[in-house]
Design a protein around this motif. Structure first.
Motif, PDB file in Angstrom:
ATOM      1  N   GLY A 236       0.787  -1.223   0.000  1.00  0.00           N
ATOM      2  CA  GLY A 236       0.000   0.000   0.000  1.00  0.00           C
ATOM      3  C   GLY A 236       0.816   1.269   0.000  1.00  0.00           C
ATOM      4  N   LEU A 237       2.136   1.154  -0.197  1.00  0.00           N
ATOM      5  CA  LEU A 237       2.983   2.333  -0.302  1.00  0.00           C
ATOM      6  C   LEU A 237       2.859   2.939  -1.700  1.00  0.00           C
ATOM      7  CD1 LEU A 237       6.249   1.027   1.407  1.00  0.00           C
ATOM      8  CD2 LEU A 237       4.718   2.788   2.313  1.00  0.00           C
ATOM      9  N   LYS A 238       2.894   4.256  -1.787  1.00  0.00           N
ATOM     10  CA  LYS A 238       2.933   4.932  -3.087  1.00  0.00           C
ATOM     11  C   LYS A 238       4.380   5.050  -3.534  1.00  0.00           C
ATOM     12  CE  LYS A 238      -1.377   7.506  -2.616  1.00  0.00           C
ATOM     13  NZ  LYS A 238      -2.028   8.854  -2.684  1.00  0.00           N
ATOM     14  N   THR A 239       4.573   5.105  -4.850  1.00  0.00           N
ATOM     15  CA  THR A 239       5.928   5.100  -5.374  1.00  0.00           C
ATOM     16  C   THR A 239       6.150   6.252  -6.342  1.00  0.00           C
ATOM     17  OG1 THR A 239       5.263   3.569  -7.140  1.00  0.00           O
ATOM     18  CG2 THR A 239       6.203   2.609  -5.141  1.00  0.00           C
ATOM     19  N   ALA A 240       7.272   6.945  -6.157  1.00  0.00           N
ATOM     20  CA  ALA A 240       7.753   7.943  -7.115  1.00  0.00           C
ATOM     21  C   ALA A 240       8.989   7.337  -7.757  1.00  0.00           C
ATOM     22  CB  ALA A 240       8.093   9.246  -6.412  1.00  0.00           C
ATOM     23  N   VAL A 241       8.930   7.065  -9.055  1.00  0.00           N
ATOM     24  CA  VAL A 241       9.985   6.313  -9.730  1.00  0.00           C
ATOM     25  C   VAL A 241      10.709   7.210 -10.730  1.00  0.00           C
ATOM     26  CG1 VAL A 241      10.530   4.298 -11.139  1.00  0.00           C
ATOM     27  CG2 VAL A 241       8.656   4.184  -9.476  1.00  0.00           C
ATOM     28  N   VAL A 242      12.011   7.396 -10.510  1.00  0.00           N
ATOM     29  CA  VAL A 242      12.851   8.152 -11.433  1.00  0.00           C
ATOM     30  C   VAL A 242      13.511   7.151 -12.371  1.00  0.00           C
ATOM     31  CG1 VAL A 242      14.792   9.741 -11.674  1.00  0.00           C
ATOM     32  CG2 VAL A 242      13.288   9.895  -9.673  1.00  0.00           C
ATOM     33  N   THR A 243      13.209   7.267 -13.665  1.00  0.00           N
ATOM     34  CA  THR A 243      13.773   6.373 -14.664  1.00  0.00           C
ATOM     35  C   THR A 243      14.135   7.199 -15.887  1.00  0.00           C
ATOM     36  OG1 THR A 243      13.424   4.260 -15.817  1.00  0.00           O
ATOM     37  CG2 THR A 243      11.533   5.756 -15.647  1.00  0.00           C
ATOM     38  N   ASP A 244      14.448   6.548 -17.008  1.00  0.00           N
ATOM     39  CA  ASP A 244      14.953   7.330 -18.146  1.00  0.00           C
ATOM     40  C   ASP A 244      13.893   7.695 -19.176  1.00  0.00           C
ATOM     41  OD1 ASP A 244      14.841   4.578 -18.770  1.00  0.00           O
ATOM     42  OD2 ASP A 244      16.267   4.820 -20.403  1.00  0.00           O
ATOM     43  N   VAL A 245      12.913   6.834 -19.400  1.00  0.00           N
ATOM     44  CA  VAL A 245      11.883   7.097 -20.403  1.00  0.00           C
ATOM     45  C   VAL A 245      10.523   6.689 -19.846  1.00  0.00           C
ATOM     46  CG1 VAL A 245      13.422   6.836 -22.396  1.00  0.00           C
ATOM     47  CG2 VAL A 245      12.260   4.833 -21.467  1.00  0.00           C
ATOM     48  N   PRO A 246       9.427   7.228 -20.388  1.00  0.00           N
ATOM     49  CA  PRO A 246       8.100   6.870 -19.867  1.00  0.00           C
ATOM     50  C   PRO A 246       7.703   5.419 -20.120  1.00  0.00           C
ATOM     51  CG  PRO A 246       8.027   8.938 -21.082  1.00  0.00           C
ATOM     52  CD  PRO A 246       9.353   8.324 -21.369  1.00  0.00           C
ATOM     53  N   LEU A 247       8.091   4.868 -21.267  1.00  0.00           N
ATOM     54  CA  LEU A 247       7.622   3.530 -21.627  1.00  0.00           C
ATOM     55  C   LEU A 247       8.561   2.457 -21.099  1.00  0.00           C
ATOM     56  CD1 LEU A 247       6.425   4.264 -25.284  1.00  0.00           C
ATOM     57  CD2 LEU A 247       5.076   4.190 -23.172  1.00  0.00           C
ATOM     58  N   VAL A 248       8.589   2.308 -19.793  1.00  0.00           N
ATOM     59  CA  VAL A 248       9.382   1.252 -19.168  1.00  0.00           C
ATOM     60  C   VAL A 248       8.437   0.130 -18.753  1.00  0.00           C
ATOM     61  CG1 VAL A 248      11.283   2.693 -18.367  1.00  0.00           C
ATOM     62  CG2 VAL A 248       9.210   2.525 -16.982  1.00  0.00           C
ATOM     63  N   PRO A 249       8.933  -1.103 -18.681  1.00  0.00           N
ATOM     64  CA  PRO A 249       8.056  -2.238 -18.375  1.00  0.00           C
ATOM     65  C   PRO A 249       7.455  -2.217 -16.980  1.00  0.00           C
ATOM     66  CG  PRO A 249      10.361  -2.933 -18.466  1.00  0.00           C
ATOM     67  CD  PRO A 249      10.312  -1.538 -18.994  1.00  0.00           C
ATOM     68  N   PHE A 250       7.979  -1.366 -16.097  1.00  0.00           N
ATOM     69  CA  PHE A 250       7.464  -1.296 -14.728  1.00  0.00           C
ATOM     70  C   PHE A 250       6.686  -0.006 -14.485  1.00  0.00           C
ATOM     71  CE2 PHE A 250      11.969  -0.357 -15.143  1.00  0.00           C
ATOM     72  CZ  PHE A 250      12.035   0.965 -14.733  1.00  0.00           C
ATOM     73  N   ALA A 251       6.275   0.673 -15.544  1.00  0.00           N
ATOM     74  CA  ALA A 251       5.556   1.944 -15.397  1.00  0.00           C
ATOM     75  C   ALA A 251       4.272   1.778 -14.591  1.00  0.00           C
ATOM     76  CB  ALA A 251       5.244   2.532 -16.771  1.00  0.00           C
ATOM     77  N   HIS A 252       3.627   0.631 -14.713  1.00  0.00           N
ATOM     78  CA  HIS A 252       2.361   0.410 -14.006  1.00  0.00           C
ATOM     79  C   HIS A 252       2.543   0.306 -12.496  1.00  0.00           C
ATOM     80  CE1 HIS A 252       4.151  -3.562 -14.501  1.00  0.00           C
ATOM     81  NE2 HIS A 252       3.325  -4.023 -13.577  1.00  0.00           N
ATOM     82  N   LEU A 253       3.791   0.176 -12.046  1.00  0.00           N
ATOM     83  CA  LEU A 253       4.063   0.085 -10.612  1.00  0.00           C
ATOM     84  C   LEU A 253       4.362   1.453  -9.997  1.00  0.00           C
ATOM     85  CD1 LEU A 253       6.338  -3.098 -10.624  1.00  0.00           C
ATOM     86  CD2 LEU A 253       3.916  -2.958  -9.999  1.00  0.00           C
ATOM     87  N   ALA A 254       4.347   2.497 -10.827  1.00  0.00           N
ATOM     88  CA  ALA A 254       4.664   3.843 -10.347  1.00  0.00           C
ATOM     89  C   ALA A 254       3.394   4.657 -10.171  1.00  0.00           C
ATOM     90  CB  ALA A 254       5.597   4.543 -11.322  1.00  0.00           C
ATOM     91  N   ASP A 255       3.260   5.304  -9.026  1.00  0.00           N
ATOM     92  CA  ASP A 255       2.190   6.279  -8.851  1.00  0.00           C
ATOM     93  C   ASP A 255       2.575   7.597  -9.501  1.00  0.00           C
ATOM     94  OD1 ASP A 255       0.073   5.050  -6.920  1.00  0.00           O
ATOM     95  OD2 ASP A 255       2.011   4.485  -6.086  1.00  0.00           O
ATOM     96  N   VAL A 256       3.855   7.937  -9.427  1.00  0.00           N
ATOM     97  CA  VAL A 256       4.390   9.099 -10.141  1.00  0.00           C
ATOM     98  C   VAL A 256       5.644   8.639 -10.872  1.00  0.00           C
ATOM     99  CG1 VAL A 256       5.320  11.427  -9.960  1.00  0.00           C
ATOM    100  CG2 VAL A 256       3.501  10.705  -8.418  1.00  0.00           C
ATOM    101  N   LEU A 257       5.600   8.729 -12.189  1.00  0.00           N
ATOM    102  CA  LEU A 257       6.733   8.313 -13.016  1.00  0.00           C
ATOM    103  C   LEU A 257       7.471   9.562 -13.474  1.00  0.00           C
ATOM    104  CD1 LEU A 257       7.969   5.687 -14.254  1.00  0.00           C
ATOM    105  CD2 LEU A 257       6.729   6.254 -16.346  1.00  0.00           C
TER     106      LEU A 257
END
Length: 312
Positions: A236-257
């Motif tokens: 139930g934790l929210k996630t802010a994920v810093v990555t390189d591009v929007p279309l990453v395979p784990f995008a659905h696990l980010a509340d804020v990408l």
């Protein structure tokens, strides 16, 4: 800008997000000078360090490489023959013969235009710096709409404890962010070990009242980090994920990408822009609770002065 996933669904990226585009199969464009043509072939590809060694050798010895077998190239570079095959596949070719066929026209045109390996290697260094500069310029899109970053800073400031994770090549940026955040936030918990310690740390953070996890997941993407993101969602934790591009395979696990460009023109990725973005995120965290920030910074400076943390 910020890509926000509503209700645990896939992250939706704002139209102004910058996304590198590469075709499935790279094909040189003969209208370009040979040096630029070869760099365009490699641009935007996510290569392993071994594959980048091959790329560097190719850049410095194109006229020779374009007529070598995969085994001969592997021997010259000091890698295995399968590494050469995987390198060709990473560029979008069906195999090394197809890649070599694409390189030969460039190699044959090079002498006509005074193209030398030293010149291309120099161009590559300039190109790597130009790539970083472009990624840094793209960060202005976040600064152009500071309200969104401010909202995220407020959310992170309200999470006590605040968890931060970054594994493998993402670890240095996560460490920088966690170190800075600990100066201005009362309870920052850095997770730098995958597996059961990471899951235990998240469980404890959740039980202590934490609501957010900041994750740095830059290429090559750590599989352990994705598992941690999945666990965070289950808790139930929210996630802010810093990555390189929007279309990453784990995008659905980010509340804020938070997509931030990574330089890929060197043997190892350059994280100049992600590091700069981490500083922006720290600023948003500080601005969200200015009185607490000031109090904690003053207390830290007093301690540093008393204990002699820094050379005068």
């Amino acid at each position: 800008m910020l890509a926000v996933a509503q209700g645990g669904g896939k992250a939706v990226t704002a139209p102004d997000a910058v996304t590198p585009t590469t075709s499935p199969i790279a094909r040189p464009t003969s209208s370009l000078p040979p040096a630029d043509e070869l760099l365009a072939l490699l641009d935007g590809r996510r290569l392993s360090p071994a594959q980048r060694r091959i790329a560097h050798y190719l850049l410095e010895n194109l006229p020779e490489v374009a007529f070598l077998s995969s085994m001969e190239l592997a021997e010259r570079v000091g890698v295995s023959q399968p590494s050469v095959t995987r390198f060709a596949a990473a560029l979008g070719f069906s195999g090394y013969p197809e890649l070599r066929a694409a390189l030969r026209p460039i190699a044959l045109r090079a002498p006509e235009q005074g193209f030398r390996g030293e010149q291309l290697a120099g161009n590559e260094l300039h190109s790597a710096l130009a790539s970083d500069q472009a990624n840094l310029e793209a960060l202005h899109k976040y600064a152009a709409d500071p309200a969104r970053l401010a909202r995220l800073g407020s959310d992170l400031a309200g999470s006590e404890p605040l968890s931060v994770i970054g594994l493998r090549m993402s670890a240095p940026i996560a460490s920088y962010f966690a170190y800075g955040a600990a100066r201005i936030h009362p309870d920052v918990r850095a997770i730098d070990t995958p597996g059961s310690p990471a899951h235990e740390a998240l469980l404890q953070a959740k039980a202590a009242g934490g609501t957010w996890l900041v994750a740095f997941v830059l290429p090559r993407y750590s599989a352990e980090s994705v598992v941690v993101l999945q666990n965070a969602r289950e808790l139930g934790l929210k996630t802010a994920v810093v990555t390189d591009v929007p279309l990453v395979p784990f995008a659905h696990l980010a509340d804020v990408l938070l997509p931030v460009g990574v330089g890929s023109r060197s043997v190892f990725d350059s994280h100049a822009a992600p590091m700069a973005f981490a500083a922006l995120l720290l600023q948003a965290l500080a601005d969200a609770a200015p009185e607490r920030t000031q109090e904690r910074l003053e207390a830290y400076e007093a301690l540093a002065e008393t204990r002699g943390f820094y050379v005068k």
